[in-house]
Scaffold this active site. Structure first.
Site, PDB file in Angstrom:
ATOM      1  N   GLU A 188       3.194   1.189  -7.862  1.00 13.60           N
ATOM      2  CA  GLU A 188       2.216   2.279  -7.768  1.00 13.60           C
ATOM      3  C   GLU A 188       2.907   3.633  -7.722  1.00 13.60           C
ATOM      4  OE1 GLU A 188      -0.230   1.265  -4.409  1.00 13.60           O
ATOM      5  OE2 GLU A 188      -1.562   0.079  -5.647  1.00 13.60           O
ATOM      6  N   GLU A 398      -2.282  -6.246  -9.453  1.00 10.86           N
ATOM      7  CA  GLU A 398      -2.917  -6.534  -8.163  1.00 10.86           C
ATOM      8  C   GLU A 398      -4.416  -6.349  -8.273  1.00 10.86           C
ATOM      9  OE1 GLU A 398      -1.466  -4.186  -4.858  1.00 10.86           O
ATOM     10  OE2 GLU A 398       0.589  -4.412  -5.579  1.00 10.86           O
TER      11      GLU A 398
END
Ligand code: BG6
Length: 501
Positions: A188, A398
């Site tokens: 991220e 995810e």
């Protein structure tokens, strides 16, 4: 004329993909600091995560009584049984995503030689994954770095981090070149702009500035390009990807000003994938830097590396969508409550300081108990948008549902998790039909683990329940939830059988 007619084809004969392609990757994702525990074992030294008692949205604290990452779910001593539950002997994953704890390999970050015990741990783990029929996807940096590097150098805002990181990357690429199929550079990566500067970049959250986080990001971009260059050389059979946190954001109204806010907010996220996939800083970034008095120090060589070595594929994390208007942005933190602790009003948590706290939520969507919207259409939109933007293979790194759960008669009857999974699988199928080159999906936290946001164990995502509570008490015994069998069935049918019995 007749010849031309003979050559003409009908588009109705073109076959479009109606479902998941053969060999689609189904699996789960975890991160070292959220489940390994053993934080000082076999030569490891603390990472930045090990001084975060309340997870990423708390502040680092060196005097807390309890640190959830120190014990995690003790995967360090349970890895063999856990991997069996994920792989052939359990749910039947064909891909497993996890991260390497950098401070297991170079404990302080500054050693000349790596820690053999740390290298051995991951070698055994990856071999076992292979033996259990899973491809291995490794995140090189998932919200942790050696604490020493943050303390001594102030983390990634210091250019020397590139060398420390690349020493570690070359070591693990050499060692695992025959075991790892996919490498992800920074988890991220975009998140360090808005929050999490300590965990993503080792930057002190009490004194950080936007200047620091963008400079740190630049160093990570250079490191990411070097990863592509060096991993392609060392492990030519593997691929290197980037992980962004994707924001599906809806305008609150049809006021064009609302859509402009949405566009600018999305650019704050695209910035990271644009640089890593298109190989250059986008124009809107220079505009933002100018307007906000941010000055990035860079060399021509940096920009050349970024241009020459874009990533091979894109992955992203997706949990929920947000809304925005010219008056506010319903954002990642405070206003949607990232954790139960926030819901309970624990103010040791901080929100996203760049964003207005409004408490607005999308009235069309259901919310989880933590206040996260459940929005499978948002995943469809994310896939279509990202593929349209980059035209590179995509992986869902995810996705998942975390909430408080109780064990009843040795299991958890988590129909809500099955429903969540079915709806998101359905959304992926629609995106594939729409032409998206999606090659895999990883459920976040296939086994209960420590929440990154809040440091809680009680925010459970797993198909497997772990007997451990927020205070670190419990037997650590693992129990299969009902969803364990559901995901197994879904995988066995390659996403065809979504029926919940
Ligand atoms: C992602 C992170 O942002 O979200 C994971 O990559 C994290 O590390 C996951 O655990 C879920 O968030 P949380 O706060 O519920 O653990």
């Amino acid at each position: 004329m007749r010849e031309r007619l003979a050559m003409m084809k009908n588009s109705r004969d073109i076959k479009i993909p109606e479902t998941f392609p053969e060999g689609f990757l189904w699996g789960g994702a975890t991160a070292a600091n959220q489940y390994e525990g053993a934080y000082m074992e076999d030569g490891k030294l603390p990472s930045v995560a090990d001084v975060q008692p309340h997870g990423v949205f708390g502040y680092p604290d060196r005097n807390a009584k309890f640190y959830p990452t120190h014990g995690g779910i003790d995967f360090y001593h349970h890895w063999k049984e856990d991997i069996a539950e994920f792989g052939r002997d359990g749910m039947g994953f064909n891909v497993y995503r996890t991260s390497i704890g950098w401070s297991r390999i170079y404990p302080s970050g500054e050693e000349e030689t790596p820690n053999e015990k740390g290298l051995e741990f991951y070698e055994n783990l990856f071999r076992e994954c292979r033996a259990q029929g899973m491809k291995v996807m490794v995140t090189l940096s998932h919200y942790e770095m050696p604490l020493n590097l943050a303390d001594k150098y102030g983390g990634w805002k210091d250019r020397r981090m590139i060398d420390f990181f690349m020493k570690y990357v070359r070591t693990v690429a050499e060692r695992y070149k025959d075991l790892v199929d996919y490498w992800l550079t920074f988890n991220e990566i975009g998140n360090n702009i808005h929050k999490m500067e300590w965990m993503t970049a080792g930057i002190d959250p009490y004194t950080d500035t936007e200047q620091d986080v963008y400079q740190a990001s630049h160093h990570q971009f250079v490191a990411s390009a070097l990863c592509v260059r060096d991993i392609h050389k060392i492990a030519p059979g593997s691929k290197v990807g980037s992980v962004i946190e994707y924001k599906t954001i809806y305008p609150m109204s049809c006021d064009p000003k609302d859509s402009i806010v949405v566009t600018h907010e999305k650019q704050r996220g695209y910035f990271f994938s644009d640089v890593q996939l298109r190989g250059e800083y986008p124009g809107y970034a220079w505009e933002y830097f100018k307007d906000n008095d941010i000055n990035i120090e860079y060399t021509d060589e940096d920009m050349e590396l970024i241009r020459q070595y874009p990533v091979d594929f894109l992955s992203f994390t997706y949990y929920r969508s947000r809304i925005a208007s010219k008056d506010y942005i319903e954002s990642v933190q405070k206003e949607t409550n990232t954790s139960d602790k926030e819901v309970e009003g624990d103010n040791s948590y901080r929100g996203d300081s760049n964003i207005v706290n409004t408490g607005k939520t999308n009235p069309y969507l259901e919310l989880t108990p933590s206040g996260w919207s459940i929005d499978p259409d948002g995943l469809y939109l994310a896939l279509v948008d990202l593929y349209g933007r980059y035209q590179k293979p995509i992986f869902v790194a995810e996705n998942g549902l975390g909430l408080k759960e109780e064990l009843v008669n040795g299991t958890v009857n988590d129909t809500y998790r099955m429903e969540y999974l079915a709806k998101h699988a359905e959304a992926m199928k629609r995106a594939i039909r729409n032409g998206v080159d999606l090659f895999g999906y990883a459920w976040w936290g296939p086994i209960d683990l420590v929440s990154n946001g809040s440091g809680q164990m009680s925010k459970r995502y797993g198909f497997i329940y772990v007997d451990r509570n927020d205070a670190g008490e419990g037997t650590l015994k693992r129990y299969r939830k009902k969803s364990f069998y559901y995901y197994k069935k879904l995988i066995a049918s390659n996403g065809e059988d979504l029926e919940i019995e």
